[in-house]
Design a protein around this motif. Structure first.
Motif, short mmCIF file in Angstrom:
data_model
loop_
_atom_site.label_atom_id
_atom_site.label_comp_id
_atom_site.label_asym_id
_atom_site.label_seq_id
_atom_site.Cartn_x
_atom_site.Cartn_y
_atom_site.Cartn_z
N MET A 1 16.58 31.34 2.85
CA MET A 1 16.80 29.92 2.74
C MET A 1 15.91 29.38 1.62
SD MET A 1 16.10 26.95 5.64
CE MET A 1 17.16 27.71 6.84
N THR A 2 16.45 28.43 0.91
CA THR A 2 15.67 27.75 -0.12
C THR A 2 15.72 26.25 0.16
OG1 THR A 2 17.52 27.35 -1.62
CG2 THR A 2 16.38 29.49 -1.81
N ALA A 3 14.90 25.50 -0.56
CA ALA A 3 14.89 24.05 -0.40
C ALA A 3 16.27 23.46 -0.69
CB ALA A 3 13.83 23.42 -1.29
N ALA A 4 17.02 24.08 -1.59
CA ALA A 4 18.37 23.60 -1.91
C ALA A 4 19.32 23.73 -0.73
CB ALA A 4 18.92 24.37 -3.11
N ASP A 5 19.02 24.62 0.22
CA ASP A 5 19.86 24.80 1.41
C ASP A 5 19.61 23.74 2.48
OD1 ASP A 5 21.15 27.24 0.59
OD2 ASP A 5 19.30 28.32 1.09
N LEU A 6 18.50 23.04 2.40
CA LEU A 6 18.11 22.14 3.49
C LEU A 6 19.15 21.06 3.83
CD1 LEU A 6 14.26 21.86 3.00
CD2 LEU A 6 15.51 23.11 4.76
N PRO A 7 19.79 20.40 2.85
CA PRO A 7 20.81 19.42 3.25
C PRO A 7 21.93 20.04 4.09
CG PRO A 7 20.18 19.06 0.98
CD PRO A 7 19.55 20.37 1.40
N ALA A 8 22.39 21.23 3.73
CA ALA A 8 23.44 21.89 4.49
C ALA A 8 22.93 22.31 5.87
CB ALA A 8 23.97 23.11 3.73
N VAL A 9 21.69 22.78 5.94
CA VAL A 9 21.10 23.17 7.22
C VAL A 9 20.96 21.96 8.13
CG1 VAL A 9 18.97 24.03 8.29
CG2 VAL A 9 19.96 25.24 6.33
N LEU A 10 20.53 20.83 7.59
CA LEU A 10 20.42 19.61 8.39
C LEU A 10 21.78 19.17 8.91
CD1 LEU A 10 17.87 17.71 6.16
CD2 LEU A 10 17.52 18.37 8.55
N ALA A 11 22.81 19.29 8.10
CA ALA A 11 24.16 18.93 8.53
C ALA A 11 24.61 19.86 9.66
CB ALA A 11 25.12 18.99 7.35
N LEU A 12 24.30 21.14 9.54
CA LEU A 12 24.63 22.09 10.61
C LEU A 12 23.90 21.73 11.89
CD1 LEU A 12 24.50 25.50 8.71
CD2 LEU A 12 26.53 24.44 9.72
N ALA A 13 22.63 21.43 11.79
CA ALA A 13 21.83 21.08 12.97
C ALA A 13 22.41 19.86 13.68
CB ALA A 13 20.38 20.84 12.57
N ASP A 14 22.86 18.88 12.92
CA ASP A 14 23.45 17.69 13.53
C ASP A 14 24.71 18.02 14.33
OD1 ASP A 14 21.46 16.09 12.46
OD2 ASP A 14 22.68 15.40 10.77
N VAL A 15 25.48 19.00 13.84
CA VAL A 15 26.71 19.40 14.53
C VAL A 15 26.41 20.31 15.70
CG1 VAL A 15 28.85 20.75 14.24
CG2 VAL A 15 28.14 19.13 12.48
N ILE A 16 25.53 21.30 15.50
CA ILE A 16 25.28 22.33 16.50
C ILE A 16 24.34 21.85 17.61
CG2 ILE A 16 24.35 24.66 16.87
CD1 ILE A 16 25.19 25.22 13.90
N ASP B 1 9.18 21.63 6.73
CA ASP B 1 7.89 22.16 7.18
C ASP B 1 8.00 23.64 7.54
OD1 ASP B 1 5.07 21.83 8.36
OD2 ASP B 1 6.22 22.39 10.16
N ARG B 2 9.04 24.02 8.31
CA ARG B 2 9.19 25.42 8.71
C ARG B 2 9.45 26.31 7.50
NH1 ARG B 2 8.07 22.56 12.44
NH2 ARG B 2 8.28 23.07 14.63
N LEU B 3 10.24 25.81 6.55
CA LEU B 3 10.51 26.59 5.34
C LEU B 3 9.24 26.78 4.53
CD1 LEU B 3 12.46 28.03 3.43
CD2 LEU B 3 13.03 25.78 2.46
N ALA B 4 8.44 25.73 4.40
CA ALA B 4 7.18 25.83 3.65
C ALA B 4 6.16 26.69 4.40
CB ALA B 4 6.61 24.43 3.41
N LEU B 5 6.17 26.60 5.72
CA LEU B 5 5.22 27.33 6.55
C LEU B 5 5.42 28.84 6.45
CD1 LEU B 5 3.06 26.70 8.82
CD2 LEU B 5 4.93 27.05 10.43
#
Length: 162
Positions: A1-16, A29-33
């Motif tokens: 995962m990269t920072a560029a993936d975060l918008p798509a990941v957030l959209a998935l989280a909202d659905v799932i 935070d988790r990606l940076a951690l």
């Protein structure tokens, strides 16, 4: 995962996970951690799943929607914060494959186990991946903040000597 993936990941989280909302800052935070523990699964139509995971403290799962800011200084477990797939991608073997990848990573970090909070009636999936429910009354209040079916689970990676 990269920072560029975060918008798509957030959209998935909202659905799932509509019943377990987390702010964008938590995902960043988790990606940076621990970037080595964050993956995005892509299908023909784009992102279809993701996993966020990192070294942490056994028996102390982070609160839902909490920004951690700092890695665990003396980690005692490998924590799977979230493994989420769109329904059409489930039963593809992708979830089991990423759990195997995370187990190998956690073992390479010499962590004795992996832990998680199972939600959305996922206990059966996690049991198939070698996780067991941990009964700990001290965690009951925190688990109830997820939902009534939330369970803290652990998979041993290093066999304890007898």
């Amino acid at each position: 995962m990269t920072a560029a993936d975060l918008p798509a990941v957030l959209a998935l989280a909202d659905v799932i996970h509509p019943d377990f909302p987390e702010e964008a800052a938590v995902f960043a935070d988790r990606l940076a951690l621990h970037p080595a523990g964050c993956f995005t699964l892509h299908g023909d139509a784009g992102a279809v799943g993701y996993v966020l995971s990192h070294p942490w403290y056994d028996g102390q799962p982070p609160q839902l929607n909490a920004v951690l800011r700092h890695p665990a200084t003396a980690a005692s477990t490998y924590y799977i914060h979230d493994l989420a797939l769109l329904p059409a991608s489930r039963k593809s073997g992708a979830a089991a494959a990423i759990v195997a990848t995370l187990a190998a990573h956690a073992s390479a970090l010499q962590l004795p186990n992996m832990t998680l909070v199972a939600v959305n009636n996922s206990v059966h999936f996690w049991r198939r991946q070698g996780f067991d429910i941990v009964v700990d009354p001290e965690l009951d209040g925190q688990l109830r903040s997820y939902d009534a079916q939330a369970r803290f689970m652990r998979r041993e990676l290093i066999q304890k000597k007898r």
